[in-house]
Motif scaffolding. Structure first.
Motif, PDB file in Angstrom:
ATOM      1  N   PRO A 130      17.384-103.149  -6.019  1.00 21.20           N
ATOM      2  CA  PRO A 130      16.667-102.929  -4.787  1.00 21.20           C
ATOM      3  C   PRO A 130      15.258-103.034  -4.863  1.00 21.20           C
ATOM      4  O   PRO A 130      14.438-103.307  -3.865  1.00 21.20           O
ATOM      5  CB  PRO A 130      17.346-101.454  -4.237  1.00 21.20           C
ATOM      6  N   THR A 131      14.645-102.705  -6.455  1.00 21.66           N
ATOM      7  CA  THR A 131      13.028-102.791  -6.550  1.00 21.66           C
ATOM      8  C   THR A 131      12.620-104.074  -6.503  1.00 21.66           C
ATOM      9  O   THR A 131      11.597-104.337  -6.548  1.00 21.66           O
ATOM     10  CB  THR A 131      12.868-101.885  -7.731  1.00 21.66           C
ATOM     11  N   VAL A 132      13.277-105.083  -6.733  1.00 19.99           N
ATOM     12  CA  VAL A 132      13.006-106.546  -7.304  1.00 19.99           C
ATOM     13  C   VAL A 132      13.695-107.659  -6.325  1.00 19.99           C
ATOM     14  O   VAL A 132      12.996-108.751  -6.371  1.00 19.99           O
ATOM     15  CB  VAL A 132      13.309-106.827  -8.617  1.00 19.99           C
ATOM     16  N   ALA A 133      14.755-107.200  -5.544  1.00 19.58           N
ATOM     17  CA  ALA A 133      15.600-108.100  -4.703  1.00 19.58           C
ATOM     18  C   ALA A 133      14.538-108.918  -3.586  1.00 19.58           C
ATOM     19  O   ALA A 133      14.856-109.992  -3.613  1.00 19.58           O
ATOM     20  CB  ALA A 133      16.569-107.611  -4.138  1.00 19.58           C
ATOM     21  N   ASP A 134      13.546-108.140  -3.080  1.00 22.90           N
ATOM     22  CA  ASP A 134      12.547-108.935  -2.080  1.00 22.90           C
ATOM     23  C   ASP A 134      11.875-110.185  -2.926  1.00 22.90           C
ATOM     24  O   ASP A 134      11.759-111.029  -2.310  1.00 22.90           O
ATOM     25  CB  ASP A 134      11.817-107.902  -1.480  1.00 22.90           C
ATOM     26  N   ARG A 135      11.423-109.770  -4.060  1.00 26.46           N
ATOM     27  CA  ARG A 135      10.528-110.872  -4.825  1.00 26.46           C
ATOM     28  C   ARG A 135      11.251-111.837  -5.395  1.00 26.46           C
ATOM     29  O   ARG A 135      10.887-113.350  -5.183  1.00 26.46           O
ATOM     30  CB  ARG A 135       9.923-110.100  -6.015  1.00 26.46           C
ATOM     31  N   TYR A 136      12.465-111.523  -5.584  1.00 26.90           N
ATOM     32  CA  TYR A 136      13.469-112.835  -6.221  1.00 26.90           C
ATOM     33  C   TYR A 136      14.986-112.657  -5.443  1.00 26.90           C
ATOM     34  O   TYR A 136      15.776-112.046  -5.901  1.00 26.90           O
ATOM     35  CB  TYR A 136      13.755-112.637  -7.608  1.00 26.90           C
ATOM     36  N   PRO A 137      14.700-113.389  -4.166  1.00 26.98           N
ATOM     37  CA  PRO A 137      15.952-113.215  -3.445  1.00 26.98           C
ATOM     38  C   PRO A 137      17.166-114.101  -3.935  1.00 26.98           C
ATOM     39  O   PRO A 137      16.816-114.972  -4.950  1.00 26.98           O
ATOM     40  CB  PRO A 137      15.655-113.629  -2.210  1.00 26.98           C
ATOM     41  N   ALA A 138      18.359-113.689  -3.662  1.00 27.81           N
ATOM     42  CA  ALA A 138      19.450-114.516  -4.058  1.00 27.81           C
ATOM     43  C   ALA A 138      19.544-115.638  -3.557  1.00 27.81           C
ATOM     44  O   ALA A 138      19.069-116.052  -2.367  1.00 27.81           O
ATOM     45  CB  ALA A 138      20.934-113.652  -3.869  1.00 27.81           C
ATOM     46  N   PRO A 139      19.884-116.840  -4.039  1.00 24.46           N
ATOM     47  CA  PRO A 139      20.147-118.174  -3.532  1.00 24.46           C
ATOM     48  C   PRO A 139      20.986-118.081  -2.490  1.00 24.46           C
ATOM     49  O   PRO A 139      22.154-117.511  -2.608  1.00 24.46           O
ATOM     50  CB  PRO A 139      20.667-119.039  -4.633  1.00 24.46           C
ATOM     51  N   GLU A 140      20.746-118.617  -1.461  1.00 25.71           N
ATOM     52  CA  GLU A 140      21.755-118.921  -0.346  1.00 25.71           C
ATOM     53  C   GLU A 140      22.928-119.759  -0.553  1.00 25.71           C
ATOM     54  O   GLU A 140      23.905-119.350   0.338  1.00 25.71           O
ATOM     55  CB  GLU A 140      20.960-119.328   1.064  1.00 25.71           C
ATOM     56  N   GLY A 141      23.171-120.352  -1.464  1.00 21.68           N
ATOM     57  CA  GLY A 141      24.228-121.241  -1.830  1.00 21.68           C
ATOM     58  C   GLY A 141      24.383-121.335  -3.377  1.00 21.68           C
ATOM     59  O   GLY A 141      23.650-120.719  -4.075  1.00 21.68           O
ATOM     60  N   PRO A 142      24.751-122.358  -3.688  1.00 16.25           N
ATOM     61  CA  PRO A 142      24.885-122.672  -5.192  1.00 16.25           C
ATOM     62  C   PRO A 142      23.491-122.724  -5.635  1.00 16.25           C
ATOM     63  O   PRO A 142      22.525-123.584  -4.894  1.00 16.25           O
ATOM     64  CB  PRO A 142      25.706-123.961  -5.347  1.00 16.25           C
ATOM     65  N   PRO A 143      22.962-122.410  -6.836  1.00 19.69           N
ATOM     66  CA  PRO A 143      21.448-122.523  -7.285  1.00 19.69           C
ATOM     67  C   PRO A 143      21.217-123.848  -7.498  1.00 19.69           C
ATOM     68  O   PRO A 143      22.083-124.785  -7.738  1.00 19.69           O
ATOM     69  CB  PRO A 143      21.710-121.826  -8.807  1.00 19.69           C
ATOM     70  N   THR A 144      20.156-124.253  -7.138  1.00 25.02           N
ATOM     71  CA  THR A 144      19.804-125.902  -7.066  1.00 25.02           C
ATOM     72  C   THR A 144      18.462-125.958  -7.885  1.00 25.02           C
ATOM     73  O   THR A 144      18.113-127.195  -8.118  1.00 25.02           O
ATOM     74  CB  THR A 144      19.633-126.455  -5.751  1.00 25.02           C
ATOM     75  N   THR A 145      17.727-125.041  -8.568  1.00 31.88           N
ATOM     76  CA  THR A 145      16.769-124.980  -9.356  1.00 31.88           C
ATOM     77  C   THR A 145      16.898-124.126 -10.454  1.00 31.88           C
ATOM     78  O   THR A 145      17.741-123.190 -10.679  1.00 31.88           O
ATOM     79  CB  THR A 145      15.280-124.645  -8.394  1.00 31.88           C
ATOM     80  N   PRO A 146      16.091-124.170 -11.707  1.00 29.58           N
ATOM     81  CA  PRO A 146      16.103-123.308 -12.513  1.00 29.58           C
ATOM     82  C   PRO A 146      15.953-121.780 -12.399  1.00 29.58           C
ATOM     83  O   PRO A 146      16.673-120.945 -12.856  1.00 29.58           O
ATOM     84  CB  PRO A 146      15.264-123.806 -13.651  1.00 29.58           C
ATOM     85  N   ASP A 147      15.151-121.891 -11.551  1.00 29.86           N
ATOM     86  CA  ASP A 147      14.616-120.303 -10.910  1.00 29.86           C
ATOM     87  C   ASP A 147      15.832-119.461 -10.315  1.00 29.86           C
ATOM     88  O   ASP A 147      16.063-118.591 -10.260  1.00 29.86           O
ATOM     89  CB  ASP A 147      13.276-120.349 -10.092  1.00 29.86           C
ATOM     90  N   GLU A 148      16.624-120.667  -9.343  1.00 26.30           N
ATOM     91  CA  GLU A 148      17.418-119.907  -8.624  1.00 26.30           C
ATOM     92  C   GLU A 148      18.694-119.491  -9.453  1.00 26.30           C
ATOM     93  O   GLU A 148      19.451-118.667  -9.147  1.00 26.30           O
ATOM     94  CB  GLU A 148      17.812-121.010  -7.505  1.00 26.30           C
ATOM     95  N   THR A 149      18.951-120.535 -10.546  1.00 26.48           N
ATOM     96  CA  THR A 149      19.831-119.780 -11.501  1.00 26.48           C
ATOM     97  C   THR A 149      19.830-118.696 -11.910  1.00 26.48           C
ATOM     98  O   THR A 149      20.935-117.883 -12.287  1.00 26.48           O
ATOM     99  CB  THR A 149      19.929-121.102 -12.592  1.00 26.48           C
ATOM    100  N   ILE A 150      18.770-118.331 -12.481  1.00 24.40           N
ATOM    101  CA  ILE A 150      18.326-117.087 -12.918  1.00 24.40           C
ATOM    102  C   ILE A 150      18.395-115.729 -12.091  1.00 24.40           C
ATOM    103  O   ILE A 150      18.822-114.697 -11.889  1.00 24.40           O
ATOM    104  CB  ILE A 150      16.948-116.670 -13.858  1.00 24.40           C
ATOM    105  N   ALA A 151      18.028-116.171 -10.758  1.00 25.18           N
ATOM    106  CA  ALA A 151      18.002-115.118  -9.650  1.00 25.18           C
ATOM    107  C   ALA A 151      19.183-114.934  -9.386  1.00 25.18           C
ATOM    108  O   ALA A 151      19.661-113.726  -9.015  1.00 25.18           O
ATOM    109  CB  ALA A 151      17.272-115.836  -8.789  1.00 25.18           C
ATOM    110  N   ALA A 152      20.082-115.922  -9.472  1.00 23.56           N
ATOM    111  CA  ALA A 152      21.847-115.639  -9.174  1.00 23.56           C
ATOM    112  C   ALA A 152      22.130-114.765 -10.357  1.00 23.56           C
ATOM    113  O   ALA A 152      23.176-113.828  -9.806  1.00 23.56           O
ATOM    114  CB  ALA A 152      22.517-116.927  -9.298  1.00 23.56           C
ATOM    115  N   LEU A 153      21.788-114.824 -11.407  1.00 19.40           N
ATOM    116  CA  LEU A 153      22.455-113.665 -12.416  1.00 19.40           C
ATOM    117  C   LEU A 153      21.831-112.417 -12.128  1.00 19.40           C
ATOM    118  O   LEU A 153      22.476-111.461 -12.303  1.00 19.40           O
ATOM    119  CB  LEU A 153      21.954-114.120 -13.711  1.00 19.40           C
ATOM    120  N   LEU A 154      20.336-112.446 -11.627  1.00 19.59           N
ATOM    121  CA  LEU A 154      19.935-111.173 -11.352  1.00 19.59           C
ATOM    122  C   LEU A 154      20.683-110.386 -10.317  1.00 19.59           C
ATOM    123  O   LEU A 154      20.929-109.134 -10.161  1.00 19.59           O
ATOM    124  CB  LEU A 154      18.386-111.363 -10.549  1.00 19.59           C
ATOM    125  N   HIS A 155      21.149-111.110  -9.197  1.00 22.66           N
ATOM    126  CA  HIS A 155      22.017-110.366  -8.230  1.00 22.66           C
ATOM    127  C   HIS A 155      23.460-110.314  -8.583  1.00 22.66           C
ATOM    128  O   HIS A 155      24.144-109.932  -7.528  1.00 22.66           O
ATOM    129  CB  HIS A 155      21.716-111.430  -6.937  1.00 22.66           C
TER     130      HIS A 155
END
Length: 207
Positions: free
Chosen positions: A91-116
């Motif tokens: 909850p302390t970082v989710a706003d800065r790094y939101p979960a992808p809305e679908g399957p990850p399409t960029t390298p950043d989204e791939t790691i954000a998906a792991l975060l969530h």
């Protein structure tokens, strides 16, 4: 005489260095900055939550002048840590790094998906290895025995705390790292559909 690097416990003042080391070693052991729009997604996923939730199991390599140039960190209890990650850290970082809305399409989204998805850490094949770890050293401090010193410090802390075994997940493509883990006594753990990762484990008791 130049001061010698040494392993010591983490201090809150090391937090920025922890993040920097993570960013500079996150891309298959190398610098992630050329490959990610915001490489800060790495430390919030793989370093900072450990310093926040389990700081007693964070150790750094001090360059002898007070600057952290490497670290080992982890948890003694992966299922508990995953739950704390979900409810206390995310909850302390989710706003800065939101979960992808679908399957990850960029390298950043791939790691954000792991975060969530902290529950990805909890696998039945790893039940016998309740602890897990991450270890990273800046390039100038690699290959000089510092990784072994960090690992031995961490294993001792786990063993003293009654934790029988530990595991880690490394990118299978990071072939430079595997010989180090082999020398440290880690063996491969078979995990179905590991998603590009290799899981390694060992007992915490040292020879």
């Amino acid at each position: 005489m130049n001061p010698l690097p040494a392993v010591r416990p983490y201090r809150p003042a090391d937090r920025a260095a922890l993040d920097d080391i993570c960013v500079r070693t996150a891309h298959l052991g190398g610098d992630s900055r050329p490959f990610y729009e915001d490489p800060g997604v790495f430390p919030v996923t793989f370093a900072a939550p450990y310093a926040e939730l389990e700081p007693e199991l964070v150790f750094v390599l001090d360059d002898g002048r007070g600057q952290a140039v490497g670290y080992i960190l982890g948890t003694a209890d992966t299922p508990r840590f995953a739950a704390d990650f979900r409810h206390k850290w995310l909850p302390t970082v989710a706003d800065r790094y939101p979960a992808p809305e679908g399957p990850p399409t960029t390298p950043d989204e791939t790691i954000a998906a792991l975060l969530h998805d902290p529950e990805r850490m909890v696998l039945p094949e790893l039940r016998g290895y309740p602890a897990h770890l991450h270890i990273d050293l800046l390039p100038d401090y690699q290959g000089k025995g510092h990784g072994r010193a960090l690992m031995r410090t961490f294993l001792h802390a786990l063993h003293t705390g009654g934790v029988p075994a530990v595991h880690l997940a490394m990118a299978t493509a990071n072939t430079r790292a595997r010989p180090f883990y082999d020398r440290m006594g880690f063996h491969e753990i078979q995990v179905p559909d590991p998603g590009g990762a290799t899981f390694l484990g060992r007992a915490t008791q040292q020879d």
